[in-house]
Enzyme design. Sequence first.
Site, PDB file in Angstrom:
ATOM      1  N   HIS A   1       0.410  -5.407   4.624  1.00  0.00           N
ATOM      2  CA  HIS A   1       1.729  -5.677   4.059  1.00  0.00           C
ATOM      3  C   HIS A   1       1.876  -7.155   3.691  1.00  0.00           C
ATOM      4  CE1 HIS A   1       2.229  -1.919   6.386  1.00  0.00           C
ATOM      5  NE2 HIS A   1       2.939  -1.577   5.317  1.00  0.00           N
TER       6      HIS A   1
ATOM      7  N   GLN B   1       9.800  -2.106   1.475  1.00  0.00           N
ATOM      8  CA  GLN B   1      10.126  -3.400   2.073  1.00  0.00           C
ATOM      9  C   GLN B   1      10.437  -4.489   1.045  1.00  0.00           C
ATOM     10  OE1 GLN B   1       6.766  -4.326   4.602  1.00  0.00           O
ATOM     11  NE2 GLN B   1       6.965  -2.423   5.758  1.00  0.00           N
TER      12      GLN B   1
ATOM     13  N   ASP C   1       5.169   3.118  -1.870  1.00  0.00           N
ATOM     14  CA  ASP C   1       5.101   3.313  -0.424  1.00  0.00           C
ATOM     15  C   ASP C   1       5.847   2.203   0.308  1.00  0.00           C
ATOM     16  OD1 ASP C   1       3.291   1.125  -0.573  1.00  0.00           O
ATOM     17  OD2 ASP C   1       1.582   2.486  -0.779  1.00  0.00           O
ATOM     18  N   SER C   2       5.387   1.837   1.507  1.00  0.00           N
ATOM     19  CA  SER C   2       6.112   0.853   2.310  1.00  0.00           C
ATOM     20  C   SER C   2       6.172  -0.520   1.652  1.00  0.00           C
ATOM     21  CB  SER C   2       5.478   0.722   3.697  1.00  0.00           C
ATOM     22  OG  SER C   2       4.116   0.339   3.599  1.00  0.00           O
ATOM     23  N   ILE C   3       5.173  -0.856   0.845  1.00  0.00           N
ATOM     24  CA  ILE C   3       5.181  -2.166   0.192  1.00  0.00           C
ATOM     25  C   ILE C   3       6.329  -2.245  -0.811  1.00  0.00           C
ATOM     26  CG2 ILE C   3       3.829  -3.803  -1.180  1.00  0.00           C
ATOM     27  CD1 ILE C   3       1.311  -2.562   0.030  1.00  0.00           C
TER      28      ILE C   3
END
Length: 243
Positions: free
Chosen positions: A191, A15, A10-12
Amino acid sequence: MRPQIVLFGDSITQQSFRSAGWGASLADTYSRKADVVVRGYGGYNTRWALFLLHHLFPLGSTTPPAAATIFFGANDAAILGRTSERQHVPVEEYKENLRRIVRHLKECSGTMLVVLITPPPIDEEGRKEFARSLYGEKTMELPERTNQVTGDYAKHCIELAKELGLPSINLWSKMQEAEGWQKKFLRDGLHLTEAGNAVVHQEVARVFSEAWLSAQQLPYDFPHHSQIDGNNPQKAFQQQCYI
């Protein structure tokens, strides 16, 4: 050809190629030895990730990845009735979705090194502070994620890894071993900070090394410059069958 390492999450994960991100650090660790490819999708849960499998990991590929990390759960653990409920996936379905992802990757290549990573812990006060910075007085009083609920998802992730005989990283537990982990490792309650990214990089590199994918033991794709004779450069490439 260099082996390929795919970071799926996912976003982790999305990024992770930012400055000091864990993916960027991993690419540096494996520089000239393996290609680290990011396939991170912000906001995704395991239910939505299933729709990506045949696109990202096509069956019948002649060059499947050598290794992959599966790093989901932070969004699956969003709580029903709160602001992020559309991302919620029941914990048993989350575990089954992870199983389906692993099964697909192993169909792509039976030798692929697959590593399961749990979601990180949740700093609930940090999430509230972040929400207030975005929504002000409209912020819900209750956090959309809690550390206890996320811990249950982490538990199911580790259980599945044990059932399937896969290496895993219990990030939820590992980070909480440090005093002040809430602000040390998490910038918005979820995050990662630079220090949090460093933990993930260290753990992934460790697990890869304990398997068969040690960066130190992998050969360079082409000769190191110290092996090249300035008067006869062709020799170094002939010796390693590059020409």
